[in-house]
Structures are given as C-alpha cells and as structure tokens.
Design a protein around this motif. Structure first.
Motif, mmCIF file in Angstrom:
data_model
loop_
_atom_site.group_PDB
_atom_site.id
_atom_site.type_symbol
_atom_site.label_atom_id
_atom_site.label_comp_id
_atom_site.label_asym_id
_atom_site.label_seq_id
_atom_site.Cartn_x
_atom_site.Cartn_y
_atom_site.Cartn_z
ATOM 1 N N ARG A 66 0.827 -1.198 0.000
ATOM 2 C CA ARG A 66 0.000 0.000 0.000
ATOM 3 C C ARG A 66 0.864 1.253 0.000
ATOM 4 N NH1 ARG A 66 -3.825 2.185 -2.355
ATOM 5 N NH2 ARG A 66 -5.109 3.648 -1.167
ATOM 6 N N ASP A 69 2.006 1.922 -3.423
ATOM 7 C CA ASP A 69 0.952 2.535 -4.234
ATOM 8 C C ASP A 69 0.874 4.046 -3.989
ATOM 9 O OD1 ASP A 69 0.021 0.321 -5.628
ATOM 10 O OD2 ASP A 69 -1.328 -0.286 -4.013
ATOM 11 N N SER A 191 -1.634 5.673 -6.318
ATOM 12 C CA SER A 191 -2.647 6.152 -5.358
ATOM 13 C C SER A 191 -2.128 7.365 -4.612
ATOM 14 C CB SER A 191 -3.005 5.032 -4.372
ATOM 15 O OG SER A 191 -3.554 3.921 -5.042
ATOM 16 N N PRO A 196 -1.162 6.500 4.256
ATOM 17 C CA PRO A 196 -1.178 5.126 4.755
ATOM 18 C C PRO A 196 -1.948 5.036 6.068
ATOM 19 C CG PRO A 196 0.974 6.126 5.134
ATOM 20 C CD PRO A 196 0.199 7.086 4.280
ATOM 21 N N GLU A 241 -10.427 -1.738 8.901
ATOM 22 C CA GLU A 241 -10.298 -1.602 7.444
ATOM 23 C C GLU A 241 -11.635 -1.383 6.752
ATOM 24 O OE1 GLU A 241 -6.904 -1.573 5.913
ATOM 25 O OE2 GLU A 241 -7.074 -0.999 8.025
ATOM 26 N N ASP A 246 -9.041 5.205 3.792
ATOM 27 C CA ASP A 246 -7.853 4.778 3.040
ATOM 28 C C ASP A 246 -7.228 3.543 3.687
ATOM 29 O OD1 ASP A 246 -7.906 6.890 1.123
ATOM 30 O OD2 ASP A 246 -7.147 8.254 2.678
ATOM 31 N N ILE A 248 -5.183 -0.027 4.258
ATOM 32 C CA ILE A 248 -4.010 -0.633 3.609
ATOM 33 C C ILE A 248 -4.422 -1.844 2.787
ATOM 34 C CG2 ILE A 248 -2.421 0.168 5.380
ATOM 35 C CD1 ILE A 248 -2.362 -2.747 6.414
ATOM 36 N N ASP A 250 -8.023 -2.976 1.108
ATOM 37 C CA ASP A 250 -9.456 -2.805 0.878
ATOM 38 C C ASP A 250 -10.073 -4.191 0.816
ATOM 39 O OD1 ASP A 250 -12.003 -2.196 0.115
ATOM 40 O OD2 ASP A 250 -11.434 -0.857 -1.523
ATOM 41 N N MET A 383 -4.598 -0.803 -7.903
ATOM 42 C CA MET A 383 -4.368 -1.659 -6.743
ATOM 43 C C MET A 383 -3.341 -2.746 -7.045
ATOM 44 S SD MET A 383 -6.231 -0.284 -4.465
ATOM 45 C CE MET A 383 -6.277 -1.504 -3.164
ATOM 46 N N VAL A 386 -1.046 -3.472 -4.014
ATOM 47 C CA VAL A 386 -1.706 -4.225 -2.957
ATOM 48 C C VAL A 386 -1.929 -5.669 -3.384
ATOM 49 C CG1 VAL A 386 -3.828 -4.424 -1.610
ATOM 50 C CG2 VAL A 386 -2.784 -2.191 -1.954
#
Length: 460
Positions: A66, A69, A191, A196, A241, A246, A248, A250, A383, A386
């Motif tokens: 993450r 990203d 992203s 984070p 989450e 946001d 780490i 999704d 993504m 991730v």
C-alpha cells in the motif's frame, strides 16, 4: 511510457532483486547444520533462523504494498535493496544465533519491499500480452537464486565459512539499484494523495506476528494465548479496514473479487504444503545420509535447476492455454512427490527420495506463474501494489506456516536435544509425520485452485 529497452532493463533489475533473498535463504539452508554446530543450538532455535525471515516478510508485505501505491513503487524497491545490503552485513558478522535471527528478520523486512513491488512494476511497464512470460522469467530468477544459493552454500561452507554467503549478494544489489535509477525514469505512485493507514498497519503486523508465534509454540499455553490475541487483533483489523477511508487492504478487493480471493487461498495452502521440504532435505542429507555441505548443496542445486528450467515454460503455457490447468498439473506433481516422501525411512534409497523431491519442485514451477498471473490480472491497475503484496503475503505466510509446523514437530520429537547422528531415526520419524501433513495440504489446494479458475473463467 517506458521504452522497449527500459522495459527490458526493468525486467533485468527486478529479476536481480528477486534473486537475492532466495540466494541467501538457500545458502543458509545448506549451512544450517554448520551454523547449529557453531552456535550450539537446538533444532527449534535453529529453525527460527529461516522462519524469522519469512515472518518479517509476511508481516510487512501488505503495508509496503500500500505504501508503494501511495509513495512510489520504484522508491520502495530501491529502499528494499538498500535494506538487503545492511542486513546482509549484520548477518555476516553475527556473534550469536540471536543476532543472526534478528538480522534475518531485518532482511525479511527488506524483502517485503522487493516482493511488494516487483510483480507490480512488471505489470505496469509491460503489456498484458507479455505479463505471463515476464512473471515466469521473474520467478525463474527467483529459483535461479535458490539454485546458486545451494551451490554457494555448499561450497563456501565446505571450503570457507557460511558467513561469506551474505557478502556475495552485495554487488548484485548495487547493480540492480544502478539499473533502476538509470533506466526507469519518473515514479509509479498510482494512489498518490492518500495516506497510509497507520493503525491498520500496526494491527495487520501484530496479527501475523501473534498468530505465527502462537502456531510455532503450540501446544504450550503461551502458544494458545498468542493465537487468541492474534485472532483478536485480526478482528480489530477487519473492523478498522471496513471503516477507514484509506485502508491498507481494501477488503472489498477480496469480498467482491472471488477469483482473486480463491487464487490467494490456493497460494497459501499450496505453499504451506511444499516449502519446508527443502529445509528438511538439507537436514536429511547431512544428518541421515552423512553427506557434507558440498554434496548436499549440489543435490539441492540440481533439483532447483529443474524448477528454474521449467518455470518460464509454465509461464508461456499459461499465456497460451488454461492457467488453471497448468497450475493443477503442478499440484498433481507435488502431491505425487509428497505421497512417496510420506514413507521416507531407513529402507528408502536416497535416489528415490531425491526423485520425489525433484517431482515436488517441478510441481512448484508449474503452479506459480499461472496463479500469480491470475492474481495480477484480477486486480485494478490502481491496486496492483496491494494485489502483488497480497499474493506474496499469502506465499510467505504459507512458508511461515510450513516452518511453524516443522518447529512444532521438532519440539515434539527433539525438545531441547540437538540433532546429531544418533538421533537420525528420530529425524526420519518427524519427517514422515511432516510429509503426511504436507500431502493433505497439497490435496486440499487442488479444489481451491480449480474454483479460482472457474470463477475467473479459465478452468479446464
């Protein structure tokens, strides 16, 4: 847009970076008996030397994916290479087993940065039509690192010292850093503008740490307590989450994407079934068969060359045909090898054991490229970091679970007793139990892999 030459140089640098950790893991695997003798450690402590690496890598992969990203994949890839350099020097100078375990944990954190960005970098700079082949080449480089590590581990341990192993990768890391800085302009931050999720990072790393430490210390009460605390941290992580803007990770990436979830599950189960076999064979060759490190490393080198030579071919097959069919064929090979090894004992010729090991690692070559391609292909471009971090986390969690099961078995069969020649029958008994556990896990990975392909429309 990256030029054709830039794409080739990026593939080269990523392949070099991906070979470093396997080189050190393999070399140390061969040297483990010598390290144990130098530090006078029992089998459980000895097993923590490789386990610490995989534990750290698994803990930090998703957070670093993450972070890559958000702040840039190129930047994190280069930082990971720098961490390799520092941690390798610490390991080379380690005065005790505890310091060596700590250095390997540090290396695992650097490896997490590499693993979290390598596949994503390739996915970003290469067209879709070349993805499977490139992933196959990158995985082949990883297996080549294993092969060279086995060779170097055997020769350096026999003729010099295992400590030199950690000095060999230093110029390779410097070369990879130079290639990336020279040939990959700009940054890949897909992203940017987000932040984070620090509480999520703390909860995710704590979850993995507690669960894996708990697994490795069962059936002791502290192991059960660590597991309970780990699952509580997992529940808190899931709650966090699903509520933060946001995350780490999704969780919708998995809950709304069945092929991605199943493919990651297949990677976790299959890796838990297959990884620790190499570690066990290093002990088997040197403690049971009485081979020196040079010969043991040579045999493990030969089996790794089989994998390295097949993995690129498997990547091309997955591009042209059914990725799921290729992956399931690999699992079938591994199941067959583990079925034979489940009966390993004094009466089994070493040639039969080596052939079964070769079948197992050949199966790994056919399993990885198509499943990894499925994971990257199922994720949105924003993504990629991730998704790459997630599949590598599953792989490293599988490795950690595989080693944790080994630690539990060794604690049961050996306790605090050192492995020695007179304990060879006990080692064989523990290996029989472990290979049977791995066989069950490998069989379990077959339906998960099939369902992942069916959900994604690529089942045979």
């Amino acid at each position: 847009m990256v030029s054709r030459a830039g794409r080739r140089y990026t593939l080269l640098a990523v392949a070099l970076g991906s070979s470093l950790a396997p080189f050190m893991v393999a070399g140390l695997t061969v040297a483990i008996p010598t390290v144990g003798e130098e530090f006078a450690t029992d089998p459980v402590t000895l097993s923590w030397i490789p386990t610490a690496f995989f534990l750290a890598a698994a803990m930090f992969l998703i957070p670093f994916g993450r972070i890559a990203d958000i702040y840039g994949m190129k930047r994190l890839f280069l930082i990971g290479l720098a961490v390799y350099l520092v941690s390798a020097l610490i390991a080379a100078l380690a005065p005790t087993a505890a310091v060596l375990i700590g250095a390997r944990f540090f290396t695992g954190a650097g490896a997490a940065m590499i693993f979290a960005t390598s596949f994503a970098l390739l996915g970003l700079v290469l067209p879709d039509s070349e993805r499977g082949t490139a992933l196959g080449i990158n995985i082949a480089a990883s297996f080549a690192g294993f092969a060279l590590g086995f060779l170097a581990g055997g020769l350096l341990t026999y003729y010099s010292t295992w400590r030199v192993l950690f000095l060999v990768p230093l110029p390779v890391a410097l070369l990879a850093i130079g290639i990336i800085r020279q040939n990959l302009p700009g940054e890949c931050a897909l992203s940017g503008g987000t932040r984070p999720d620090l509480p999520g990072i703390v909860l995710s790393t704590t979850t993995i740490l507690l669960v894996m430490v708990g697994l490795s210390t069962l059936p002791a009460m502290q192991g059960a307590a660590a597991l309970a605390a780990g699952f509580a941290a997992l529940a808190a992580f899931i709650t966090r989450e699903t509520r933060t803007r946001d995350p780490i990770l999704d969780l919708r990436l998995l809950s709304h994407n069945l092929p991605l979830a199943l493919a990651n599950g297949a990677v976790l189960i299959y890796t838990a079934a297959s990884f620790a076999s190499i570690y066990l064979f290093s002990l088997y060759f040197q403690y049971v068969q009485g081979f020196d490190a040079r010969l043991a490393g040579g045999i493990l080198l030969a089996t790794s060359l089989i994998t390295a030579s097949l993995v690129g071919y498997a990547g091309r097959l997955s591009d042209r045909g059914s990725p799921t069919g290729v992956a399931m064929a690999g699992i079938a090979m591994t199941v067959a090898g583990l079925a034979v090894l489940s009966f390993i004992g004094p009466a089994m010729p070493v040639s039969v054991a080596v052939l079964a090991l070769a079948l197992l690692v050949a199966g790994t070559a056919f399993f990885q490229p198509p499943v990894y391609s499925t994971v990257i292909g199922a994720a949105e471009r924003a993504m990629y970091g991730v998704a790459a971090g997630l599949v590598e986390t599953m792989r490293l969690l599988g490795m950690t679970v595989s080693m944790a099961v080994t630690i539990v078995a060794f604690a049961f069969f050996f306790g605090s007793t050192e492995i020695a020649g007179e304990n060879a029958p006990r080692l064989l008994e523990s290996m029989q139990v472990l290979f049977r556990i791995y066989f069950v896990l490998a069989v379990a990975s077959l339906p998960v892999t099939y369902l992942a392909g069916r959900a994604g429309g690529s089942a045979p």
